[in-house]
Design a protein around this motif. Structure first.
Motif, mmCIF file in Angstrom:
data_model
loop_
_atom_site.group_PDB
_atom_site.id
_atom_site.type_symbol
_atom_site.label_atom_id
_atom_site.label_comp_id
_atom_site.label_asym_id
_atom_site.label_seq_id
_atom_site.Cartn_x
_atom_site.Cartn_y
_atom_site.Cartn_z
ATOM 1 N N PRO A 261 35.052 -42.422 -37.083
ATOM 2 C CA PRO A 261 34.354 -42.859 -35.380
ATOM 3 C C PRO A 261 33.251 -44.165 -35.708
ATOM 4 C CG PRO A 261 33.706 -40.682 -36.135
ATOM 5 C CD PRO A 261 34.133 -41.139 -36.716
ATOM 6 N N ASP A 262 33.459 -45.104 -34.710
ATOM 7 C CA ASP A 262 32.099 -45.921 -35.259
ATOM 8 C C ASP A 262 30.531 -45.473 -34.292
ATOM 9 O OD1 ASP A 262 31.999 -46.048 -32.015
ATOM 10 O OD2 ASP A 262 33.373 -48.010 -32.179
ATOM 11 N N LYS A 266 33.564 -43.669 -30.543
ATOM 12 C CA LYS A 266 35.378 -43.676 -30.314
ATOM 13 C C LYS A 266 36.232 -43.966 -31.771
ATOM 14 C CE LYS A 266 36.080 -48.336 -29.654
ATOM 15 N NZ LYS A 266 36.747 -49.576 -29.068
ATOM 16 N N LEU A 267 37.241 -43.459 -31.841
ATOM 17 C CA LEU A 267 37.990 -43.301 -33.591
ATOM 18 C C LEU A 267 38.908 -44.811 -32.939
ATOM 19 C CD1 LEU A 267 38.491 -42.410 -35.863
ATOM 20 C CD2 LEU A 267 40.139 -40.566 -34.963
ATOM 21 N N THR A 268 39.489 -45.148 -33.652
ATOM 22 C CA THR A 268 39.863 -46.510 -33.626
ATOM 23 C C THR A 268 40.979 -46.402 -34.900
ATOM 24 O OG1 THR A 268 38.615 -48.659 -33.231
ATOM 25 C CG2 THR A 268 41.095 -48.966 -33.923
ATOM 26 N N VAL A 269 42.100 -45.912 -34.191
ATOM 27 C CA VAL A 269 43.209 -45.850 -34.815
ATOM 28 C C VAL A 269 44.690 -46.719 -35.177
ATOM 29 C CG1 VAL A 269 45.637 -43.684 -35.518
ATOM 30 C CG2 VAL A 269 43.387 -43.223 -34.620
ATOM 31 N N VAL A 304 39.590 -42.190 -28.020
ATOM 32 C CA VAL A 304 39.893 -42.841 -28.784
ATOM 33 C C VAL A 304 41.069 -44.236 -28.439
ATOM 34 C CG1 VAL A 304 42.711 -42.295 -30.456
ATOM 35 C CG2 VAL A 304 41.405 -40.474 -30.164
ATOM 36 N N GLU A 305 41.037 -44.791 -29.326
ATOM 37 C CA GLU A 305 41.900 -45.689 -29.345
ATOM 38 C C GLU A 305 42.783 -46.203 -30.467
ATOM 39 O OE1 GLU A 305 40.862 -50.754 -30.399
ATOM 40 O OE2 GLU A 305 39.757 -50.040 -28.134
ATOM 41 N N GLU A 318 37.318 -38.883 -23.294
ATOM 42 C CA GLU A 318 37.694 -36.946 -22.277
ATOM 43 C C GLU A 318 37.800 -36.548 -21.401
ATOM 44 O OE1 GLU A 318 34.789 -35.243 -24.154
ATOM 45 O OE2 GLU A 318 35.467 -34.754 -26.332
ATOM 46 N N ASP A 319 37.564 -37.714 -20.388
ATOM 47 C CA ASP A 319 37.276 -36.847 -19.075
ATOM 48 C C ASP A 319 39.072 -37.956 -18.750
ATOM 49 O OD1 ASP A 319 37.085 -39.621 -19.747
ATOM 50 O OD2 ASP A 319 35.928 -40.336 -17.757
#
Length: 610
Positions: A261-262, A266-269, A304-305, A318-319
């Motif tokens: 994650p940054d 945020k985790l870019t996949v 997550v992106e 998450e929301d």
């Protein structure tokens, strides 16, 4: 393969400056083995700090066969991502064919070794050994855990290279083997998430999220491994009743070896081209699967992106994930329910500390019909109750002025103990109960709590059902089954098939034990997306309360505080709410970080919704 090892025989690991310079902490450790004769298993290592990374040493020049064996076993318990050091103990041909990711065999202690050679010193260039031990569990190629028992015996063969004169292993079993304490140090259980293929959560129509626990190496980039695991699909046991929103063949983009994650969490996949054409709704489900999975693993990811090539497919926080799918542990109930001394169904706010319950609205709160057990629907709008003699099952609304009506089901068992179990509601709003009539035992389902009951097929069921609890996801069921003097906790998969204008056929399949060490299970309840709390007794032991995973493993963390004389226990998938039990002291609850506290002295049958 690997070995549990005591402090006083460590010698195969070394403190190496090059590793320290890379920020890794190295530990020493190796099992000492003679060249011939019967060899003892190596004792378990004390649990080590999970933040300490362990790296193995390669074989030394002119190492003797015993050192090759012990060094290889130790290398398998290290944090080497690709087992590169372990492969240095193998011949080139053996290294090409060995697949360490095929399985992990867990033994009670480290593998013992037995020489097949009368005198190893007389064997010029080849030696044979057997690895032995007592099986505890096996983790398969999909990282799914299953308890195991019986003896373990596998062969290893060493040769001395004619040119280099170095001993190497040229034949070995696929997968790895290690002792229980090394397994606990190296691996951790994480839930990955899919969606129930035949179940929606209540009237909302939301997809029901289903936890699929797997074991991954805790210090070998578990975040990336869990993303790969989700992309790879569900485990075989769960696969028939869940779906994934990732298109077939979706993998990480070529060249992506690690994810992180940054600084905004945020985790870019990056995904391959198979995911390039997904729509917004499908992409949101894909991101939700990953978010639910990574919540179990780390608090560092809250968005997550997903990308494919240069295209941004979607981004989800998450929301929004909670609006895409319903996860049991994210749906806290409003109330705790139990039967008070006046035979009424009463309730207390679930998160409160009060001890003055109020009767529920409707007939069950009036106390006209003595009750043995109850179950409240997950939407808390209706409830089911079994009469004090176990004969009659009533289903009614929790609404003022509602009458009890006629029984929805009647048992014809000869005695109180041969009649109906406590009922349980699933995520669809269907009601489950077992009739323990010795002449006609049945597991039954009432669709939406009404109509003629459906007889549930359970072809592997060997014994009589004593207790029934359906998971919040609606696709797994926990059963306490009695056979002879033994009461076992079994987990089954719920499968439904339906034809036009006909009632569905419902089956509970592939039952498996969640408490292989227990010989008696008194009571149980779901206590997480893949966890249950169980009260029972191990062989030769006294009554104890502990958590278990649906796969039969023991989750990390402390067991609940001891409590004597427990007859019933209830929990929710939300672990922020207290355990509640009916014991010799009455209704008691266990808030987080506290001891058991009395609620009332004259209550029975405590339940949360479900």
């Amino acid at each position: 393969m690997g070995a549990d090892r005591p402090e006083n025989v460590r010698r195969g690991y070394a403190r190496v400056g090059a590793y320290v310079a890379c920020g890794a902490v190295l530990l020493t450790g190796c099992a000492s083995m003679p060249d011939s004769g019967d060899l003892r298993g190596v004792d378990s290592t004390p649990r080590q700090d999970t933040q300490v990374r362990v790296f193995a040493m390669p074989p030394q020049d002119n190492a003797q066969p015993a050192d090759i064996l012990s060094g290889f076993l130790e290398a398998l318990t290290s944090d080497d991502p690709l087992y590169s050091t372990a492969r240095q103990y193998l011949t080139a041909a053996a290294s090409k064919t060995w697949r360490p990711d095929r399985s992990v065999t867990v033994l009670a202690d480290g593998p013992g070794t037995v020489s097949d050679n009368r005198d190893a010193r007389d064997a010029a260039d080849d030696l044979s050994f057997h690895l032995t031990g007592t099986r505890v569990a096996r983790v398969d190629g999909q990282d799914a855990y299953a308890p195991a028992d019986g003896s373990y015996t596998e062969s290893l063969h060493l040769i001395r290279d004619g040119r280099t004169k170095q001993w190497r292993i040229d034949r070995l079993p696929q997968g790895v083997v290690m002792g229980k304490s090394d397994f606990q140090r190296n691996y951790m259980s994480v839930n990955k998430y899919f969606f129930a293929s035949n179940t929606a959560e209540g009237a909302s129509g939301q997809a029901a999220a289903v936890a699929d626990p797997v074991y991954v190496r805790r210090r070998v980039d578990p975040l990336t491994e869990m993303v790969r695991s989700v992309l790879g699909g569900p485990t075989r046991w769960l696969d028939p009743v869940v779906r994934t929103s990732f298109p077939t063949g979706t993998t990480l983009q070529k060249g992506v070896t690690s994810l992180a994650p940054d600084d905004q969490n945020k985790l870019t996949v990056p995904l391959n081209a198979n995911a390039a054409r997904v729509g917004a709704a499908k992409c949101a489900e894909m991101a939700t699967q990953l978010l639910f999975t990574l919540r179990d693993l780390t608090p560092a990811v809250d968005q997550v992106e997903l990308r494919s090539g240069k295209r941004n497919l979607c981004s989800l926080g998450e929301d929004r994930a909670d609006s895409v799918a319903a996860r049991g542990s994210e749906q806290p109930p409003d109330y705790l329910y139990f039967v008070d001394g006046k035979d009424r169904l009463v309730r207390l706010p679930s998160g409160g500390t009060g001890t003055r319950p109020d009767p529920v609205p409707g007939a069950l709160g009036e106390g006209d019909k003595p009750l043995r057990s109850v179950a409240v629907a997950r939407d808390e709008h209706s409830a089911a109750a079994v009469s004090a003699d176990g004969r009659d099952l009533y289903v009614t609304s929790l609404t003022s002025g509602e009458s009890l009506g006629d029984p929805a089901l009647v048992s014809h068992g000869a005695s109180d103990d041969d009649r109906l179990t406590a009922p349980s509601w699933d995520a669809r709003g269907d009601l489950w109960v077992a009739d323990r009539d010795t002449a006609h035992p049945r597991l039954l389902l009432l669709e939406h709590g009404t109509g003629d009951p459906i007889v549930v097929k359970a072809p592997q069921l060997d014994g009589r059902v004593q207790d029934v609890k359906v998971a919040a996801d609606g696709v797994r069921i926990a059963l306490v089954v009695v056979k002879g003097d033994k009461k076992s906790l079994l987990i089954g998969r719920i499968e439904r098939t339906a034809e036009a204008d006909e009632k569905p056929a419902v089956s509970v399949l592939e039952l498996r034990s969640a408490t292989p060490d227990f010989e008696d299970v008194t009571t149980m309840s779901w206590a997480g997306d893949s966890r249950l709390v169980v009260v029972g007794r191990e062989q030769g032991g006294v009554q104890t309360t502990r958590y278990v995973q649906v796969d039969g493993s023991t989750p990390e963390g402390p067991a609940p505080a001891a409590l004597s004389g427990v007859k019933e226990i209830t929990a929710t998938e939300d672990d922020r709410l207290p355990l509640v039990a009916y014991s010799e002291d009455g209704i008691v609850r266990l808030p987080s970080g506290a001891q058991w506290q009395k609620v009332v002295s004259d209550g029975t049958a405590p339940v949360y919704p479900g």
